[in-house]
Design a protein around this motif. Structure first.
Motif, PDB file in Angstrom:
ATOM      1  N   ILE A 227       4.074 -12.001  50.952  1.00  0.00           N
ATOM      2  CA  ILE A 227       3.705 -10.783  50.220  1.00  0.00           C
ATOM      3  C   ILE A 227       4.927  -9.876  50.075  1.00  0.00           C
ATOM      4  O   ILE A 227       5.194  -9.322  48.994  1.00  0.00           O
ATOM      5  CB  ILE A 227       2.553 -10.050  50.936  1.00  0.00           C
ATOM      6  N   ALA A 228       5.693  -9.721  51.154  1.00  0.00           N
ATOM      7  CA  ALA A 228       6.932  -8.942  51.066  1.00  0.00           C
ATOM      8  C   ALA A 228       7.911  -9.594  50.088  1.00  0.00           C
ATOM      9  O   ALA A 228       8.588  -8.907  49.311  1.00  0.00           O
ATOM     10  CB  ALA A 228       7.569  -8.808  52.449  1.00  0.00           C
ATOM     11  N   LEU A 229       7.970 -10.936  50.101  1.00  0.00           N
ATOM     12  CA  LEU A 229       8.864 -11.653  49.189  1.00  0.00           C
ATOM     13  C   LEU A 229       8.464 -11.420  47.737  1.00  0.00           C
ATOM     14  O   LEU A 229       9.326 -11.353  46.844  1.00  0.00           O
ATOM     15  CB  LEU A 229       8.836 -13.145  49.510  1.00  0.00           C
ATOM     16  N   SER A 230       7.172 -11.276  47.461  1.00  0.00           N
ATOM     17  CA  SER A 230       6.722 -11.023  46.093  1.00  0.00           C
ATOM     18  C   SER A 230       7.251  -9.690  45.576  1.00  0.00           C
ATOM     19  O   SER A 230       7.559  -9.546  44.388  1.00  0.00           O
ATOM     20  CB  SER A 230       5.187 -11.050  46.029  1.00  0.00           C
ATOM     21  N   ILE A 231       7.401  -8.722  46.465  1.00  0.00           N
ATOM     22  CA  ILE A 231       7.936  -7.422  46.054  1.00  0.00           C
ATOM     23  C   ILE A 231       9.443  -7.531  45.825  1.00  0.00           C
ATOM     24  O   ILE A 231       9.990  -6.917  44.901  1.00  0.00           O
ATOM     25  CB  ILE A 231       7.622  -6.349  47.112  1.00  0.00           C
ATOM     26  N   VAL A 232      10.114  -8.322  46.654  1.00  0.00           N
ATOM     27  CA  VAL A 232      11.546  -8.563  46.448  1.00  0.00           C
ATOM     28  C   VAL A 232      11.773  -9.184  45.065  1.00  0.00           C
ATOM     29  O   VAL A 232      12.707  -8.811  44.339  1.00  0.00           O
ATOM     30  CB  VAL A 232      12.108  -9.485  47.544  1.00  0.00           C
ATOM     31  N   PHE A 233      10.902 -10.116  44.688  1.00  0.00           N
ATOM     32  CA  PHE A 233      11.023 -10.762  43.376  1.00  0.00           C
ATOM     33  C   PHE A 233      10.892  -9.742  42.256  1.00  0.00           C
ATOM     34  O   PHE A 233      11.693  -9.729  41.307  1.00  0.00           O
ATOM     35  CB  PHE A 233       9.957 -11.840  43.229  1.00  0.00           C
ATOM     36  N   LEU A 234       9.898  -8.854  42.340  1.00  0.00           N
ATOM     37  CA  LEU A 234       9.728  -7.840  41.294  1.00  0.00           C
ATOM     38  C   LEU A 234      10.925  -6.891  41.245  1.00  0.00           C
ATOM     39  O   LEU A 234      11.352  -6.473  40.158  1.00  0.00           O
ATOM     40  CB  LEU A 234       8.441  -7.050  41.526  1.00  0.00           C
ATOM     41  N   ALA A 235      11.480  -6.561  42.403  1.00  0.00           N
ATOM     42  CA  ALA A 235      12.656  -5.692  42.428  1.00  0.00           C
ATOM     43  C   ALA A 235      13.835  -6.350  41.711  1.00  0.00           C
ATOM     44  O   ALA A 235      14.562  -5.696  40.957  1.00  0.00           O
ATOM     45  CB  ALA A 235      13.026  -5.358  43.875  1.00  0.00           C
ATOM     46  N   SER A 236      14.003  -7.647  41.931  1.00  0.00           N
ATOM     47  CA  SER A 236      15.090  -8.354  41.252  1.00  0.00           C
ATOM     48  C   SER A 236      14.849  -8.411  39.748  1.00  0.00           C
ATOM     49  O   SER A 236      15.785  -8.306  38.952  1.00  0.00           O
ATOM     50  CB  SER A 236      15.246  -9.767  41.818  1.00  0.00           C
ATOM     51  N   GLU A 237      13.590  -8.547  39.338  1.00  0.00           N
ATOM     52  CA  GLU A 237      13.264  -8.550  37.924  1.00  0.00           C
ATOM     53  C   GLU A 237      13.573  -7.207  37.275  1.00  0.00           C
ATOM     54  O   GLU A 237      14.063  -7.139  36.146  1.00  0.00           O
ATOM     55  CB  GLU A 237      11.785  -8.891  37.734  1.00  0.00           C
ATOM     56  N   ILE A 238      13.313  -6.113  38.002  1.00  0.00           N
ATOM     57  CA  ILE A 238      13.629  -4.784  37.484  1.00  0.00           C
ATOM     58  C   ILE A 238      15.144  -4.633  37.321  1.00  0.00           C
ATOM     59  O   ILE A 238      15.637  -4.142  36.299  1.00  0.00           O
ATOM     60  CB  ILE A 238      13.087  -3.689  38.426  1.00  0.00           C
ATOM     61  N   ALA A 239      15.891  -5.069  38.334  1.00  0.00           N
ATOM     62  CA  ALA A 239      17.348  -4.923  38.297  1.00  0.00           C
ATOM     63  C   ALA A 239      17.977  -5.738  37.173  1.00  0.00           C
ATOM     64  O   ALA A 239      18.972  -5.312  36.572  1.00  0.00           O
ATOM     65  CB  ALA A 239      17.941  -5.333  39.639  1.00  0.00           C
ATOM     66  N   LEU A 240      17.400  -6.903  36.868  1.00  0.00           N
ATOM     67  CA  LEU A 240      17.985  -7.797  35.865  1.00  0.00           C
ATOM     68  C   LEU A 240      17.407  -7.584  34.465  1.00  0.00           C
ATOM     69  O   LEU A 240      17.847  -8.235  33.518  1.00  0.00           O
ATOM     70  CB  LEU A 240      17.759  -9.257  36.276  1.00  0.00           C
ATOM     71  N   SER A 241      16.451  -6.666  34.358  1.00  0.00           N
ATOM     72  CA  SER A 241      15.766  -6.492  33.071  1.00  0.00           C
ATOM     73  C   SER A 241      16.637  -5.835  32.015  1.00  0.00           C
ATOM     74  O   SER A 241      16.294  -5.835  30.841  1.00  0.00           O
ATOM     75  CB  SER A 241      14.493  -5.666  33.259  1.00  0.00           C
ATOM     76  N   GLY A 242      17.783  -5.281  32.379  1.00  0.00           N
ATOM     77  CA  GLY A 242      18.629  -4.617  31.408  1.00  0.00           C
ATOM     78  C   GLY A 242      19.697  -5.496  30.791  1.00  0.00           C
ATOM     79  O   GLY A 242      20.576  -4.991  30.089  1.00  0.00           O
TER      80      GLY A 242
ATOM     81  N   PRO B  75      19.738   4.294  34.865  1.00  0.00           N
ATOM     82  CA  PRO B  75      20.121   4.577  36.258  1.00  0.00           C
ATOM     83  C   PRO B  75      18.923   4.781  37.182  1.00  0.00           C
ATOM     84  O   PRO B  75      18.950   4.377  38.347  1.00  0.00           O
ATOM     85  CB  PRO B  75      20.965   5.852  36.144  1.00  0.00           C
ATOM     86  N   VAL B  76      17.857   5.395  36.652  1.00  0.00           N
ATOM     87  CA  VAL B  76      16.666   5.636  37.479  1.00  0.00           C
ATOM     88  C   VAL B  76      15.961   4.325  37.807  1.00  0.00           C
ATOM     89  O   VAL B  76      15.620   4.051  38.961  1.00  0.00           O
ATOM     90  CB  VAL B  76      15.698   6.607  36.772  1.00  0.00           C
ATOM     91  N   SER B  77      15.718   3.494  36.787  1.00  0.00           N
ATOM     92  CA  SER B  77      15.029   2.224  37.035  1.00  0.00           C
ATOM     93  C   SER B  77      15.865   1.312  37.929  1.00  0.00           C
ATOM     94  O   SER B  77      15.330   0.584  38.771  1.00  0.00           O
ATOM     95  CB  SER B  77      14.707   1.521  35.714  1.00  0.00           C
ATOM     96  N   LEU B  78      17.209   1.359  37.763  1.00  0.00           N
ATOM     97  CA  LEU B  78      18.072   0.540  38.605  1.00  0.00           C
ATOM     98  C   LEU B  78      18.035   1.020  40.052  1.00  0.00           C
ATOM     99  O   LEU B  78      17.986   0.210  40.990  1.00  0.00           O
ATOM    100  CB  LEU B  78      19.506   0.585  38.077  1.00  0.00           C
ATOM    101  N   MET B  79      18.040   2.354  40.245  1.00  0.00           N
ATOM    102  CA  MET B  79      17.935   2.899  41.592  1.00  0.00           C
ATOM    103  C   MET B  79      16.620   2.491  42.235  1.00  0.00           C
ATOM    104  O   MET B  79      16.555   2.119  43.411  1.00  0.00           O
ATOM    105  CB  MET B  79      18.059   4.422  41.543  1.00  0.00           C
ATOM    106  N   MET B  80      15.526   2.544  41.448  1.00  0.00           N
ATOM    107  CA  MET B  80      14.235   2.135  41.971  1.00  0.00           C
ATOM    108  C   MET B  80      14.237   0.662  42.352  1.00  0.00           C
ATOM    109  O   MET B  80      13.651   0.264  43.375  1.00  0.00           O
ATOM    110  CB  MET B  80      13.144   2.405  40.931  1.00  0.00           C
ATOM    111  N   ALA B  81      14.898  -0.167  41.545  1.00  0.00           N
ATOM    112  CA  ALA B  81      14.973  -1.594  41.855  1.00  0.00           C
ATOM    113  C   ALA B  81      15.632  -1.821  43.203  1.00  0.00           C
ATOM    114  O   ALA B  81      15.139  -2.599  44.035  1.00  0.00           O
ATOM    115  CB  ALA B  81      15.734  -2.328  40.749  1.00  0.00           C
TER     116      ALA B  81
END
Length: 338
Positions: free
Chosen positions: A213-228, A311-317
């Motif tokens: 479950i924690a790993l699933s959140i790590v995956f979403l964080a990486s998706e946010i960081a790479l979405s740009g 910058p905000v979305s990247l910081m959140m990621a």
């Protein structure tokens, strides 16, 4: 201004991680089972949460006609503290008062299940605001439904990992209808595994489930960081697929909590439905509150949507990824011997 907002959000995530580490099992509900095994004899099981390696300072007090009213000192077992004893009570429980002294000073609640030999099982939910209750003579299905809806609602709002997963979805998916589809798929998936695991159709060790479950959140964080980078991410092009897959795992986490609480044998389907309704209501309340806060910040401080600023979305990621990575490492390190 963007830097200040980013700093405030970073501090928020840091406090969230500190709070999760500080409370641990303290936010898990307590549980008591009172089963009548003879005319005046009751078998009592009492479990209270662990707080930093010590039992939460609460106790179970039976009706005045029972002896003993409280049991022996609890012993540590699997992240909680448990006690068993036999009580002899003068007359039925109906009309008597069951209480949890000390509960009013906590942030948790306790489910008490009372199983008489010749009448319907009673489920009572005691809270810090109402740490005592009179045992009803003829409990209704509405009492069961209300108790388990409340437990489901509180469980999701105290489950920081599940809430962080939902928040990561809000940051990642900007299209409203895609977000609706993603949340719907997540709901359907965790409802399926919640029911299957609670009814005993599937079983997985809880520790690996919590780690994934924690790993699933790590995956979403990486998706946010790479979405740009200009390319459509899997979680953006087919968000329902990703949330359905991870929803199956989150449902196993919900089931673990529900198994610890227990289900009334006479109303298992109703209690299961009510718990799930409570979870969904909690999720909806969180999503609405999060969107309201983001909208308020955007209108008061910025000229456009807060999440539109890279910058905000990247910081959140990075903040979401750091916190979920901490949880992942912590949960992997807690694996016991097979």
């Amino acid at each position: 201004m963007i830097r200040r907002i980013s700093l405030v959000l970073s501090l928020f995530f840091a406090c969230l991680g500190a709070q999760d580490a500080a409370y641990g099992h303290a936010l898990q509900p307590g549980y008591a089972s009172l089963e009548q095994v003879g005319d005046n004899t009751w078998q009592v099981y009492w479990r209270k949460p662990d707080v930093s390696g010590r039992p939460m300072p609460i106790d179970l007090s039976l009706p005045a006609g029972c002896a003993p009213q409280t049991g022996p000192l609890a012993t540590a077992r699997e992240g909680a503290w448990e006690a068993w004893w036999t009580a002899v009570c003068d007359g039925p429980f109906a009309g008597g008062t069951v209480s949890i002294p000390g509960l009013e000073k906590t942030r948790t609640d306790v489910l008490v299940r009372i199983s008489p030999m010749e009448s319907t099982t009673v489920s009572l939910r005691l809270t810090a605001a109402e740490p005592a209750a009179i045992v009803p003579a003829n409990p209704s299905s509405l009492d069961v439904f209300t108790a388990y809806v409340g437990l489901g609602f509180e469980h999701i709002l105290e489950g920081w990992d599940h809430l962080l997963f939902l928040f990561a979805l809000l940051v990642l998916i900007r299209d409203f209808w895609r977000m609706v589809g993603a949340v719907t798929a997540f709901t359907v998936a965790h409802s399926l595994t919640l029911a299957a695991a609670t009814l005993g159709w599937i079983a997985l060790p809880p520790a690996p489930v919590e780690a994934v479950i924690a790993l699933s959140i790590v995956f979403l964080a990486s998706e946010i960081a790479l979405s740009g980078d200009g390319r459509a991410r899997l979680s953006q092009s087919a968000p329902w697929l990703v949330t359905f897959a991870f929803g199956l795992l989150h449902g196993l986490g919900f089931a673990g909590a529900l198994k610890e609480i227990g289900l009334p044998q006479s109303d298992i389907p109703l209690a299961l439905l009510a718990f799930n309704v409570g979870v969904e209501a909690g999720q909806l309340a969180f999503v609405v509150a999060a969107l309201a806060v983001l909208t308020l910040i955007s209108r008061l401080l910025l000229k456009g949507p807060l999440l539109a600023y890279r910058p905000v979305s990247l910081m959140m990621a990075y903040a979401i990824g750091s916190l979920s990575s901490f949880w992942l490492i912590e949960r992997i390190m807690s694996f016991g011997p097979a």
